[in-house]
Scaffold this motif. Structure first.
Motif, short mmCIF file in Angstrom:
data_model
loop_
_atom_site.label_atom_id
_atom_site.label_comp_id
_atom_site.label_asym_id
_atom_site.label_seq_id
_atom_site.Cartn_x
_atom_site.Cartn_y
_atom_site.Cartn_z
N GLY A 268 0.79 -1.21 0.00
CA GLY A 268 0.00 0.00 0.00
C GLY A 268 0.83 1.27 0.00
O GLY A 268 0.30 2.36 -0.09
N ARG A 269 2.15 1.13 0.09
CA ARG A 269 2.97 2.34 0.00
C ARG A 269 3.66 2.33 -1.34
O ARG A 269 4.25 1.34 -1.73
CB ARG A 269 4.01 2.36 1.12
CG ARG A 269 3.38 2.52 2.49
CD ARG A 269 4.41 2.53 3.56
NE ARG A 269 5.37 3.62 3.39
CZ ARG A 269 6.50 3.70 4.08
NH1 ARG A 269 6.81 2.78 4.94
NH2 ARG A 269 7.33 4.70 3.87
N SER A 270 3.56 3.42 -2.04
CA SER A 270 4.24 3.45 -3.34
C SER A 270 5.36 4.47 -3.26
O SER A 270 5.30 5.45 -2.52
CB SER A 270 3.26 3.81 -4.44
OG SER A 270 2.72 5.07 -4.17
N PHE A 271 6.41 4.19 -3.98
CA PHE A 271 7.58 5.04 -3.91
C PHE A 271 7.90 5.59 -5.29
O PHE A 271 7.87 4.87 -6.27
CB PHE A 271 8.78 4.25 -3.38
CG PHE A 271 8.54 3.73 -2.00
CD1 PHE A 271 8.67 4.57 -0.91
CD2 PHE A 271 8.14 2.42 -1.79
CE1 PHE A 271 8.43 4.11 0.37
CE2 PHE A 271 7.90 1.96 -0.51
CZ PHE A 271 8.04 2.81 0.57
N VAL A 272 8.15 6.88 -5.34
CA VAL A 272 8.54 7.50 -6.59
C VAL A 272 10.03 7.28 -6.76
O VAL A 272 10.81 7.56 -5.86
CB VAL A 272 8.25 9.01 -6.54
CG1 VAL A 272 8.57 9.66 -7.88
CG2 VAL A 272 6.81 9.25 -6.12
N THR A 273 10.40 6.72 -7.88
CA THR A 273 11.81 6.45 -8.10
C THR A 273 12.60 7.75 -8.10
O THR A 273 12.24 8.72 -8.76
CB THR A 273 12.01 5.75 -9.46
OG1 THR A 273 11.07 4.69 -9.52
CG2 THR A 273 13.42 5.21 -9.57
N GLN A 274 13.66 7.77 -7.30
CA GLN A 274 14.52 8.95 -7.24
C GLN A 274 15.87 8.60 -7.85
O GLN A 274 16.40 7.53 -7.61
CB GLN A 274 14.74 9.37 -5.78
CG GLN A 274 13.49 9.82 -5.06
CD GLN A 274 13.00 11.17 -5.54
OE1 GLN A 274 13.80 12.01 -5.96
NE2 GLN A 274 11.70 11.37 -5.51
N SER A 275 16.40 9.53 -8.61
CA SER A 275 17.73 9.26 -9.13
C SER A 275 18.75 9.89 -8.20
O SER A 275 18.44 10.75 -7.39
CB SER A 275 17.86 9.81 -10.55
OG SER A 275 17.46 11.16 -10.55
N ALA A 276 20.00 9.45 -8.33
CA ALA A 276 21.04 9.89 -7.41
C ALA A 276 21.47 11.31 -7.74
O ALA A 276 21.67 11.66 -8.91
CB ALA A 276 22.22 8.95 -7.52
N PRO A 277 21.63 12.18 -6.72
CA PRO A 277 22.17 13.52 -6.98
C PRO A 277 23.67 13.41 -7.23
O PRO A 277 24.29 12.43 -6.85
CB PRO A 277 21.89 14.26 -5.68
CG PRO A 277 21.90 13.21 -4.63
CD PRO A 277 21.37 11.96 -5.29
N PRO A 278 24.25 14.42 -7.90
CA PRO A 278 25.71 14.39 -8.06
C PRO A 278 26.37 14.45 -6.68
O PRO A 278 25.88 15.14 -5.79
CB PRO A 278 26.02 15.66 -8.86
CG PRO A 278 24.75 16.40 -9.01
CD PRO A 278 23.62 15.60 -8.47
N LEU A 279 27.47 13.72 -6.52
CA LEU A 279 28.12 13.66 -5.21
C LEU A 279 28.95 14.91 -4.96
O LEU A 279 29.48 15.52 -5.88
CB LEU A 279 29.00 12.43 -5.12
CG LEU A 279 28.30 11.07 -5.21
CD1 LEU A 279 29.32 9.94 -5.14
CD2 LEU A 279 27.27 10.92 -4.11
N THR A 280 29.09 15.26 -3.69
CA THR A 280 30.02 16.32 -3.31
C THR A 280 31.44 15.74 -3.40
O THR A 280 31.60 14.52 -3.43
CB THR A 280 29.75 16.80 -1.87
OG1 THR A 280 30.08 15.71 -0.99
CG2 THR A 280 28.30 17.18 -1.67
N PRO A 281 32.45 16.61 -3.42
CA PRO A 281 33.83 16.07 -3.53
C PRO A 281 34.17 15.06 -2.42
O PRO A 281 34.77 14.03 -2.70
CB PRO A 281 34.70 17.32 -3.43
CG PRO A 281 33.83 18.43 -3.91
CD PRO A 281 32.43 18.07 -3.50
N ALA A 282 33.75 15.33 -1.19
CA ALA A 282 34.07 14.40 -0.10
C ALA A 282 33.33 13.08 -0.29
O ALA A 282 33.90 11.99 -0.08
CB ALA A 282 33.70 15.02 1.25
N GLN A 283 32.08 13.15 -0.69
CA GLN A 283 31.32 11.93 -0.95
C GLN A 283 31.97 11.14 -2.08
O GLN A 283 32.08 9.92 -2.03
CB GLN A 283 29.87 12.27 -1.33
CG GLN A 283 29.00 12.70 -0.16
CD GLN A 283 27.63 13.18 -0.64
OE1 GLN A 283 27.51 13.77 -1.71
NE2 GLN A 283 26.61 12.94 0.17
#
Ligand code: ADP
Ligand code: ZN
Ligand code: ZN
Length: 829
Positions: A268-283
């Protein structure tokens, strides 16, 4: 080649690390990891096969009765790890192996009596006692009786003797019946059309004419449904009865069938597909290292003793650690592997699950103790079938039957809820994860803003690869497009010296700075959190003029106030001192014990801020399964202005309207009879300080304290992990605490205090004698009372072993019955 014998771990209280030999009958195929039923004493019990030797350990062996399930319950790798858990945590092999079993696996057999075949007369033998006659008649009349039936008819006391007598005279027989499992598959009845939907519709008017309206409605519903319908829903929707179903089935229009239904916690819970944000330099830097390790692990086939690829990701709160986990999981999945993510129980909120589910829609399983047993059961089997890329759960999820694990993430690795405190084995899920990764070659990422001092120490020694993310990611959504900026200077908490307040004549609970801050926030229609650290809290004595705290001379940990007898007690070595009448340092008479509760804070806040809407959140008011979600939702919806709570509110929640967090007394939790009190206080206070300044309105954190110079408070206020770590590790080294030693805590509890204390003194004496006789270098501490000293009517006494390897002494002196051993205890209280 399989041997003809099996070494079996049995589901019976046999003490740690014992296996029993059984013969395997011909025609039964048994592999290691197989669950079986075996005779044990007079009973039948569950067992798990560990080894298949060619020769048994004893000459007179009994025979395996049956196998449970098709194929082994544990894989060879899981069985190896179970052996390690049992040996390391000194638990029973069965209890260790059962950690990997599906929910509801554990079962016990209960005795059932049936009448013996009556050779001679059906009359009762004349020489039976009255009670024996009652029971025999009962068994013969009913055909069968359980022990509870017997106890009901002749009383609890007589039952055992009566049954034994009847068994000896062969008047009754005893069988073993398995109790119902606590969880199992759910099957439901479904109704299916045997005719075409058109034919069904055509039959409706005829039925209506015969006033068979329920049957007509059922056929209509089936005709327009895509497939079979659940009988329960048809009972509800069209009031169909069992007779209606029988009639329609007899006419050949429908068929009834049983189907397995899956209880899905995310249904009963639906999830909207999220794409990955660009990473920060440390990430990016952190992620690249993990990525390389994943690729390397995939290239070389994993083998035992594979070089560890374990990482400690030390990132401040809000540095984007979760994003690194998500990327690493995506990489593992791209390489064809799967992942397990552990998060602390309290952090396993819908928000957390959503972040993972949005990135892996339909491929995330949730394992959580708040799920119903049925949900856990279904989720377990779907995981075993390989239905999910990612399993996310609290500590028990490390035992999920996730196949082909390439990546394990332990978020907030310092959290003490990873330790199983109440039940045996007393495992630590993070340490099991470390061992699992080491053995299977899986990549491990331990993440925390405030790593466990022992973990950081290991990382510095090269056992883990250290990844640092010192900057916070700030997402500003005010300008339409979310803009990301990095913040390297974290907001600091103000430290308010309560001794100054006293000098200025303020005797209340809130300092002038905090009062003024709360009023300003309320005037601006913003929200306030008043926080009290109750974790492991005990009452200690502190001078309100100079901040002096009474400590144990031997252990350098705070003494705990006991109202009974007005004494100060060290909960590690049992040193006792009278409660001081004046401060030994400044001679002030304002020396008293502290230990205010959230209720007291809420009361004072109500008086100090009339008109403000208050909400309280702590363990006392959040006993229910979802209560804390409700309280959180109400606060987020601004139905209250001030939230008063314990560390439960310190977790990484996003509350944009909160602009002020006040720690009412930062000293609470700082002074307990536990060598990790400083570390724990630092972790909780850092978490609180990390709450500030996350929203666009900024924010302020106030620590009220009588010990403004304390290193844990100072470092937490500055959000400076290294400042804390350097001091803490130095004191651990000086005092010989972990990671410079290892601890084993032995616990004993009894309704009689003297008895428990004497028993503890006896064991401590045995350990000391044996240690000296064998020349083992080890400290035996105690006996000392637990805290609270009395729990559920029983007095608790402890003995602690401290040294390089407490196992040597535990091997030398068997742990007596009734004692509980906790290896690497999370708390010594
Ligand atoms: P942590 O787990 O270290 O406390 P989070 O992963 O929760 O930090 O990140 C903090 C916030 O920053 C979250 O709202 C998250 O969505 C956001 N965030 C993290 N990394 C990025 C990124 N690379 N780009 C944009 N937003 C990010
Ligand atoms: Zn003083
Ligand atoms: Zn002491």
């Amino acid at each position: 080649m399989n041997g003809r014998y099996a070494d079996v771990a049995v589901n019976a209280p046999v003490g740690p690390r014992r296996l029993f030999s059984y013969a395997i009958p011909d025609g039964i195929a048994v592999q290691p990891g197989q669950a079986v039923r075996v005779p044990f004493g007079p009973r039948t019990v569950q067992g798990i096969v560990f080894d298949l030797p060619d020769l048994p350990a004893v000459s007179d062996v009994r025979t395996v009765e049956a196998v449970i399930g098709s194929g082994p319950l544990l894989t060879p790798a899981q069985l190896q790890l179970a052996r390690w858990v049992a040996e390391y945590y000194r638990a029973s092999y069965f209890d260790a192996a059962a950690l990997w079993a599906h929910p509801g696996f554990r079962q016990r057999a209960r005795p059932v009596l049936t009448p013996a075949p009556q050779a001679e007369s059906p009359d009762l033998p004349p020489d039976l006692t009255d009670k024996e006659a009652v029971v025999l008649r009962l068994v013969r009349e009913r055909g069968r009786a359980g022990m509870s039936d017997v106890e009901e008819s002749v009383g609890k006391r007589a039952a055992t003797a009566v049954v034994r007598a009847l068994l000896e005279r062969e008047l009754v027989e005893r069988h073993w019946e398995w109790e119902r499992p606590s969880a199992g598959p759910r099957v439901e009845q479904f109704v299916r059309l045997l005719i075409s939907p058109e034919q069904a519709r055509d039959a409706v008017p005829g039925l209506r004419a015969r006033r068979a309206t329920r049957r007509a409605a059922l056929l209509e519903a089936l005709a327009s449904a895509p497939g079979p319908l659940a009988v329960t829903s048809m009972r509800r929707d069209v009031a169909v009865t069992a007779a209606d179903l029988t009639t329609l089935a007899a006419e050949g229009l429908i068929a009834l069938e049983t189907r397995r239904v899956v209880r899905d916690p995310l249904a009963g819970r639906s999830f909207v597909t999220q794409s990955a944000p660009p990473l920060t330099p440390a990430q990016e830097r952190a992620y690249r290292e993990v990525e390389q390790a994943l690729e390397a692990a995939n290239a070389t086939p994993p083998r035992d003793g594979h070089a560890p690829t374990a990482f400690l990701l030390h990132g401040v709160t809000g540095s984007g650690k979760t994003e690194v986990y998500l990327r690493a999981l995506e990489k593992a999945v791209a390489l064809g592997r799967k992942g397990i993510v552990l998060v602390p129980e309290i952090a396993l909120t819908p928000q957390t699950v959503q972040r993972f589910a949005e990135r892996f829609p339909g491929r995330v399983a949730v394992l959580h103790s708040a799920l119903s047993p049925g949900e856990q059961y279904d989720e377990w089997w779907r995981i075993r079938d390989g239905a999910f890329d990612v399993v996310i759960g609290s500590r028990g999820a490390i035992f999920a039957p996730q196949p082909d694990v390439g990546l394990i993430v332990v978020d907030e690795e310092h959290e003490w809820t990873y330790k199983q405190h109440d039940a045996t084995p007393h495992y630590h899920a993070r340490d099991v994860a470390v061992e699992m990764a080491r053995r299977t070659g899986a990549v491990l990422v331990l993440g925390s803003a405030t790593p466990d001092v022992a973990s950081y120490y290991r990382a510095r020694r090269g056992e883990y690869r250290l990844l640092e993310m010192p900057e916070r990611v700030i997402v500003d959504e005010s300008a339409g497009q979310p803009a990301v900026r990095l913040e390297s200077h974290l907001p600091q908490a103000e430290v308010v010296d309560l001794r100054d307040e006293l000098r200025a004549g303020n005797r209340g609970m809130f300092s002038r700075a905090l009062m003024e801050g709360v009023r300003a926030a309320l005037a601006a229609n913003e929200q306030v959190i008043l926080f009290l650290n109750r974790r492991g809290a005990s009452t200690f004595v502190q001078c309100r003029d100079c901040g002096f705290v009474l400590r144990c001379r031997r252990c350098d940990i705070a003494l705990t106030y006991h109202s009974q007898g007005e004494r100060m007690v060290c909960h590690q070595c049992n040193e006792r001192r009278p409660v001081p009448q004046f401060c030994p340092q400044c001679k002030s008479r304002r020396i008293r014990y502290l230990g205010a509760g959230t209720q007291k804070v809420a009361e004072e806040a109500a008086t100090a801020f009339p008109g403000a809407r208050l909400l309280r959140w702590d363990r006392d008011v959040t006993a229910g399964r979802r209560t804390h979600e409700v309280i959180l939702r109400r606060f987020l919806a601004h139905e209250a202005d001030i939230l008063v709570g314990t560390q439960m509110i310190a977790k990484g929640l996003h509350m944009p309207l909160v602009t002020l967090v006040g720690v009412v007394c930062a000293d609470i939790g700082l002074y307990t009879s536990d060598y990790r009190a400083g570390e724990r206080a630092f972790q909780v206070l850092s978490q609180v300080a990390g709450r500030a300044g996350r929203g666009p309105r900024g924010g302020r954190v106030v620590f009220q304290t009588y010990s403004p110079q304390n290193y844990a408070i100072q470092a937490a206020a500055r959000q400076h992990y290294m400042q804390f770590y350097e001091q803490e590790i130095e004191s651990r080294r000086a005092l010989g605490y972990p990671p410079y030693s290892r601890l084993a805590l032995l616990r004993y509890a009894h309704t009689n205090n003297e008895f428990a204390r004497d028993e503890a003194a006896r064991l401590a004496g045995d350990y000391r004698r044996e240690r000296d006789a064998r020349g083992i270098v080890l400290d035996v501490l105690g006996p000392a009372p637990g805290f609270p000293q009395r729990l559920r009517g029983r007095y608790r006494w402890h003995v602690v072993l401290r040294g390089a390897d407490p196992a040597t002494l535990l091997d030398a002196v068997a742990v007596p019955p009734g004692w509980d051993v906790d290896v690497d205890p999370a708390v010594l209280l």
